[in-house]
Design an enzyme around this catalytic site. Sequence first.
Site, PDB file in Angstrom:
ATOM      1  N   HIS A 167       1.221   0.588  -4.306  1.00  0.00           N
ATOM      2  CA  HIS A 167       1.874  -0.704  -4.035  1.00  0.00           C
ATOM      3  C   HIS A 167       1.405  -1.812  -4.968  1.00  0.00           C
ATOM      4  CE1 HIS A 167       3.955   0.305  -0.207  1.00  0.00           C
ATOM      5  NE2 HIS A 167       3.135   1.335  -0.312  1.00  0.00           N
ATOM      6  N   ASP A 376       1.038  -9.023  -9.709  1.00  0.00           N
ATOM      7  CA  ASP A 376       1.418  -8.571  -8.369  1.00  0.00           C
ATOM      8  C   ASP A 376       2.303  -7.334  -8.499  1.00  0.00           C
ATOM      9  OD1 ASP A 376       1.773  -8.557  -5.610  1.00  0.00           O
ATOM     10  OD2 ASP A 376       2.152 -10.703  -5.506  1.00  0.00           O
TER      11      ASP A 376
HETATM   12  O1  F6P Z   1      -0.115  -4.711  -0.928  1.00  0.00           O
HETATM   13  C1  F6P Z   1      -1.403  -4.264  -0.976  1.00  0.00           C
HETATM   14  C2  F6P Z   1      -2.111  -4.325   0.373  1.00  0.00           C
HETATM   15  O2  F6P Z   1      -3.381  -3.778   0.305  1.00  0.00           O
HETATM   16  C3  F6P Z   1      -1.370  -3.584   1.455  1.00  0.00           C
HETATM   17  O3  F6P Z   1      -1.699  -2.231   1.442  1.00  0.00           O
HETATM   18  C4  F6P Z   1      -1.802  -4.317   2.684  1.00  0.00           C
HETATM   19  O4  F6P Z   1      -0.868  -4.266   3.709  1.00  0.00           O
HETATM   20  C5  F6P Z   1      -1.977  -5.745   2.200  1.00  0.00           C
HETATM   21  O5  F6P Z   1      -2.264  -5.650   0.832  1.00  0.00           O
HETATM   22  C6  F6P Z   1      -3.016  -6.504   3.003  1.00  0.00           C
HETATM   23  O6  F6P Z   1      -4.324  -6.144   2.655  1.00  0.00           O
HETATM   24  P1  F6P Z   1      -5.417  -5.652   3.684  1.00  0.00           P
HETATM   25  O7  F6P Z   1      -4.933  -4.394   4.312  1.00  0.00           O
HETATM   26  O8  F6P Z   1      -6.648  -5.475   2.882  1.00  0.00           O
HETATM   27  O9  F6P Z   1      -5.550  -6.752   4.712  1.00  0.00           O
END
Ligand code: F6P
Length: 466
Positions: A167, A376
């Site tokens: 992602h 991003d």
């Molecule tokens: O988009 C990357 C990401 O790590 C997702 O996997 C996740 O939902 C989001 O950012 C939020 O991050 P975290 O899970 O570390 O709170």
Amino acid sequence: MERSPLTDNPRLVVISNRVAVPKARGAAGAQGGLAGALHAALKDREGLWFGWSGEESESGRTGNIDTQTNDGVTTATIDLSQRDIEEYYNGYANSTLWPLFHDRLDLAKFERETAKGYERVNERFAELAAPLIEDDDVVWVHDYHLIPLGERLRSRGLKNRIGFFLHIPWPATRLFVSLPYHERLVRTMLHYDLVGFQTREWLDSFLHYCRTELGAQVDEENGSVTLDGRTTLARAYPIGIDWDHFSKLGETGEARNAQQRMMASTRRRISMIGVDRLDYSKGIPERIDGIGRFFDREPERIRDLVFVQIAPPSREDVQSYQEIRETLEQKCGQINGARSEVDMVPIRYVNRGYSHEELFGFFRASKIGLVTPLRDGMNLVAKEYVAAQDPEDPGVLILSSFAGAALQLQDAVLVNPHSPDDIAHAIRKALDMPLDERKARYEKMVASVRDDNVQAWTADFLRDLG
Ligand code: F6P
């Protein structure tokens, strides 16, 4: 487990770090688009979603799997020990891979202990998830937390189709080779049948690495990598939003109230909005500098504008995230101190999250959306801002050229997020943009947001995997 009676498709098993269970800390919501996107995919296939609960385990309970079925989706979550969270999540995932993959080598930490913790937790995921996976299941692993998981599952004898989607961006080879044992990490990726990236640019970087560093045979046209007699498909699948769901949120009372609240509180001023997890990759301090530059250049327009930055805290145990929070507080404080009047504050900095309904209302009330990450993978906030606009009087999206979304949303006002002058100029352009032009840009963007939605993304990926 029973096969889905709803469809002929094999059952889908998704494995990701976060799982959107109601009780999970940081589940679906403003934290990122991944949770919402996966929920939609799983609902259609009565799937199973395996991952971390977001909770720290009490000692001795690390092997428990909490299974629940909600809204047609079964979730199976595990707790992690404090050491695992520190080394795997705060450590290797968010202090090594995240900064490196977002071109922030200056923030990346390379520690042998956290690398070992990352491998240990991936092994743990494989050990606990493998017994839940049946022969015909299609397995879809997500994101940088779980890069080696496919190879770990294979080592337990799984012959299923297994795909992986990243992602976040994939860095340029020159940067990526700074990672100790980079070869080992990428070789694990070649145990997947399909590896997906958000954009052609990240895919090309990956293919370049495989060709130049691993000596793999790369077919750019077909998107395949062959090494040691095994072939992995590697392709770009730009993720989208759940259009049907999101666009209906505007009809809710919560969205209408939020819109009214914002409009009533800003009265005659034009509101400009930013919504981001509090993360250095999102370019929020740089955005504030751009707004400051605009005010320096056009002080007479300060009373025309109010900027609302919503930034829920994120990964608060990681030092670089504590630092970005301080930087941002200082910058907002400086501008507000210098530019406020007794009846007017130019920047509202809100350090909390809101529901999707409320965000819809805030987006709709805002005539400018500022989405200016320094780097991003995609950025779904940009797409949500477009989806929330009034077609008869749409706002203007100012978007970083360095977000994956910029490739699809070419009709946004594209900016270099590092340049305060560029941001200031874009704000002026957005404020002065005639209705005809706003509508023309909106119509092109909304067509892409509507059509390249999360259902299309899932279907494309699963078609190639299956
Ligand atoms: O988009 C990357 C990401 O790590 C997702 O996997 C996740 O939902 C989001 O950012 C939020 O991050 P975290 O899970 O570390 O709170």
